[in-house]
Enzyme design. Sequence first.
Site, PDB file in Angstrom:
ATOM      1  N   ASN A   8       0.861  -1.180   0.000  1.00 49.94           N
ATOM      2  CA  ASN A   8       0.000   0.000   0.000  1.00 49.94           C
ATOM      3  C   ASN A   8       0.908   1.245   0.000  1.00 49.94           C
ATOM      4  O   ASN A   8       1.686   1.449   0.939  1.00 49.94           O
ATOM      5  CB  ASN A   8      -0.889  -0.036   1.248  1.00 49.94           C
ATOM      6  N   HIS A  11       1.102   6.160   1.806  1.00 53.39           N
ATOM      7  CA  HIS A  11       1.882   7.090   2.620  1.00 53.39           C
ATOM      8  C   HIS A  11       3.117   7.633   1.913  1.00 53.39           C
ATOM      9  O   HIS A  11       3.762   8.561   2.416  1.00 53.39           O
ATOM     10  CB  HIS A  11       2.198   6.476   3.979  1.00 53.39           C
ATOM     11  N   ARG A  19       4.463  18.577   1.280  1.00 52.31           N
ATOM     12  CA  ARG A  19       5.076  19.767   0.688  1.00 52.31           C
ATOM     13  C   ARG A  19       4.408  20.193  -0.612  1.00 52.31           C
ATOM     14  O   ARG A  19       4.907  21.055  -1.308  1.00 52.31           O
ATOM     15  CB  ARG A  19       6.572  19.498   0.438  1.00 52.31           C
ATOM     16  N   HIS A  44      -5.579   3.546  -1.724  1.00 50.72           N
ATOM     17  CA  HIS A  44      -6.897   3.890  -1.188  1.00 50.72           C
ATOM     18  C   HIS A  44      -7.205   5.329  -1.594  1.00 50.72           C
ATOM     19  O   HIS A  44      -6.582   6.265  -1.081  1.00 50.72           O
ATOM     20  CB  HIS A  44      -6.871   3.751   0.344  1.00 50.72           C
ATOM     21  N   ARG A  46      -9.236   8.078  -0.988  1.00 47.45           N
ATOM     22  CA  ARG A  46     -10.196   8.506   0.034  1.00 47.45           C
ATOM     23  C   ARG A  46     -11.025   9.667  -0.480  1.00 47.45           C
ATOM     24  O   ARG A  46     -10.585  10.442  -1.339  1.00 47.45           O
ATOM     25  CB  ARG A  46      -9.462   8.906   1.316  1.00 47.45           C
ATOM     26  N   ARG A  50      -6.697  12.687   0.988  1.00 45.86           N
ATOM     27  CA  ARG A  50      -5.617  13.129   1.879  1.00 45.86           C
ATOM     28  C   ARG A  50      -4.248  12.577   1.459  1.00 45.86           C
ATOM     29  O   ARG A  50      -3.222  13.112   1.839  1.00 45.86           O
ATOM     30  CB  ARG A  50      -5.913  12.753   3.327  1.00 45.86           C
ATOM     31  N   GLU A  75      -8.504   0.329  -3.248  1.00 45.14           N
ATOM     32  CA  GLU A  75      -9.228   0.316  -1.973  1.00 45.14           C
ATOM     33  C   GLU A  75     -10.190   1.491  -1.977  1.00 45.14           C
ATOM     34  O   GLU A  75      -9.789   2.612  -2.341  1.00 45.14           O
ATOM     35  CB  GLU A  75      -8.199   0.499  -0.860  1.00 45.14           C
ATOM     36  N   THR A 105      -6.989   6.428  10.167  1.00 49.79           N
ATOM     37  CA  THR A 105      -6.855   5.377   9.168  1.00 49.79           C
ATOM     38  C   THR A 105      -8.100   4.519   9.286  1.00 49.79           C
ATOM     39  O   THR A 105      -8.903   4.724  10.189  1.00 49.79           O
ATOM     40  CB  THR A 105      -5.571   4.554   9.395  1.00 49.79           C
ATOM     41  N   THR A 106      -8.258   3.546   8.402  1.00 47.89           N
ATOM     42  CA  THR A 106      -9.425   2.677   8.477  1.00 47.89           C
ATOM     43  C   THR A 106      -9.417   1.965   9.829  1.00 47.89           C
ATOM     44  O   THR A 106      -8.450   1.304  10.172  1.00 47.89           O
ATOM     45  CB  THR A 106      -9.389   1.645   7.328  1.00 47.89           C
ATOM     46  N   GLU A 156     -10.954  -9.439   3.015  1.00 52.70           N
ATOM     47  CA  GLU A 156      -9.692  -9.096   3.669  1.00 52.70           C
ATOM     48  C   GLU A 156     -10.006  -8.995   5.144  1.00 52.70           C
ATOM     49  O   GLU A 156     -10.856  -8.187   5.551  1.00 52.70           O
ATOM     50  CB  GLU A 156      -9.125  -7.776   3.137  1.00 52.70           C
ATOM     51  N   HIS A 202      -3.782  -4.625   7.676  1.00 47.82           N
ATOM     52  CA  HIS A 202      -3.841  -3.528   8.648  1.00 47.82           C
ATOM     53  C   HIS A 202      -2.904  -3.757   9.823  1.00 47.82           C
ATOM     54  O   HIS A 202      -3.030  -4.731  10.552  1.00 47.82           O
ATOM     55  CB  HIS A 202      -5.256  -3.241   9.164  1.00 47.82           C
ATOM     56  N   GLY A 203      -1.950  -2.849   9.934  1.00 51.59           N
ATOM     57  CA  GLY A 203      -1.055  -2.847  11.091  1.00 51.59           C
ATOM     58  C   GLY A 203      -0.009  -3.953  11.092  1.00 51.59           C
ATOM     59  O   GLY A 203       0.628  -4.192  12.124  1.00 51.59           O
ATOM     60  N   GLY A 225       1.096  -1.429   4.352  1.00 50.77           N
ATOM     61  CA  GLY A 225       1.496  -0.084   3.959  1.00 50.77           C
ATOM     62  C   GLY A 225       2.382   0.613   4.960  1.00 50.77           C
ATOM     63  O   GLY A 225       3.598   0.737   4.774  1.00 50.77           O
ATOM     64  N   HIS A 226       1.796   1.009   6.066  1.00 51.09           N
ATOM     65  CA  HIS A 226       2.471   1.956   6.952  1.00 51.09           C
ATOM     66  C   HIS A 226       3.850   1.481   7.409  1.00 51.09           C
ATOM     67  O   HIS A 226       4.829   2.235   7.363  1.00 51.09           O
ATOM     68  CB  HIS A 226       1.583   2.260   8.176  1.00 51.09           C
TER      69      HIS A 226
HETATM   70  N1  PXP Z   1      -5.863  -3.059   4.153  1.00 51.74           N
HETATM   71  C1  PXP Z   1      -6.824  -2.128   4.293  1.00 51.74           C
HETATM   72  C2  PXP Z   1      -8.207  -2.499   3.903  1.00 51.74           C
HETATM   73  C3  PXP Z   1      -6.533  -0.847   4.762  1.00 51.74           C
HETATM   74  O1  PXP Z   1      -7.503   0.078   4.896  1.00 51.74           O
HETATM   75  C4  PXP Z   1      -5.204  -0.516   5.059  1.00 51.74           C
HETATM   76  C5  PXP Z   1      -4.851   0.879   5.487  1.00 51.74           C
HETATM   77  O2  PXP Z   1      -5.037   1.746   4.418  1.00 51.74           O
HETATM   78  C6  PXP Z   1      -4.223  -1.507   4.885  1.00 51.74           C
HETATM   79  C7  PXP Z   1      -4.586  -2.770   4.452  1.00 51.74           C
HETATM   80  C8  PXP Z   1      -2.793  -1.234   5.175  1.00 51.74           C
HETATM   81  O3  PXP Z   1      -2.658  -1.041   6.548  1.00 51.74           O
HETATM   82  P1  PXP Z   1      -1.274  -0.542   7.121  1.00 51.74           P
HETATM   83  O4  PXP Z   1      -0.975   0.767   6.469  1.00 51.74           O
HETATM   84  O5  PXP Z   1      -1.520  -0.427   8.579  1.00 51.74           O
HETATM   85  O6  PXP Z   1      -0.260  -1.600   6.773  1.00 51.74           O
END
Ligand code: PXP
Length: 249
Positions: A8, A11, A19, A44, A46, A50, A75, A105-106, A156, A202-203, A225-226
């Site tokens: 993802n 970010h 910037r 994603h 949004r 953002r 997404e 975040t979601t 998911e 996620h996470g 992603g993060h």
């Molecule tokens: N999957 C979904 C459905 C999400 O909404 C997100 C966050 O955008 C991710 C995966 C990725 O999560 P993370 O950035 O915490 O790895």
Amino acid sequence: MPNELHINIDHIATVRNARRTIEPDLIQAVKIIEATQAKGITMHLREDRRHINDRDIYDIDAYIQKSSKLSFTFEMGATDEIKAICLKTKAKLATIVPEKREELTTEGGLNLIGQEKYLKEFIKAIKDNGTQISFFVDPIEEQITLAKEIGANFIEIHTGTYANLFIKYGSASLEPVQAEIARIHDATKFAQSIGLKVNLGHGLTVNNLPPLMQNLKNIQELHIGHSIIANSIYYGLENTIKSFLAVLA
Ligand code: PXP
């Protein structure tokens, strides 16, 4: 191919937008990702734009269509505005997520109860356009059953609760963390038993993945992603991706 890593890149756009400039460039990041064994890109779009914007979606979709073997996951919240943009792409998968403007975040899975009719109608055109459907849900049987009934190809499973417990307790061996791992495993088996493919997201981090993935079979895709973008600050994008791939191998 199970345990595919899908990255993802939202970010990377967050940093660029800080910037309002042109770097880091998302296509350059996609090229680095292509040189690894990662299988896909996730973005994603949004409602408030953002991070990823419409131009990013069209540019990366065109780039992938023309010259990349990466798959593209779109997404999205279930709104007509975002659907119209999705329909202009050749995304392989659309992951439908809940979306609130005020969230960082979601924050959890979709609640499909009572939305069956709307979502059945909503996904029709996306599927007709050749994009498969995934619903982002918590590890709850009722939600998974509804995802299947509505017509999803994938779910998911939201792993954010697990990720937060892992941070809070600092160890996967403690009971609340074990309980959440068991919940995700049971939900995965249940979804697979009714014919759904299962992704996770996620996470997720290199530290919390091993205890979660132990004895967890036939996961299709991990959307991360993060932590990848955060660790790229220290180690670079390519090295960070390789460290996630090594954990998933
Ligand atoms: N999957 C979904 C459905 C999400 O909404 C997100 C966050 O955008 C991710 C995966 C990725 O999560 P993370 O950035 O915490 O790895």
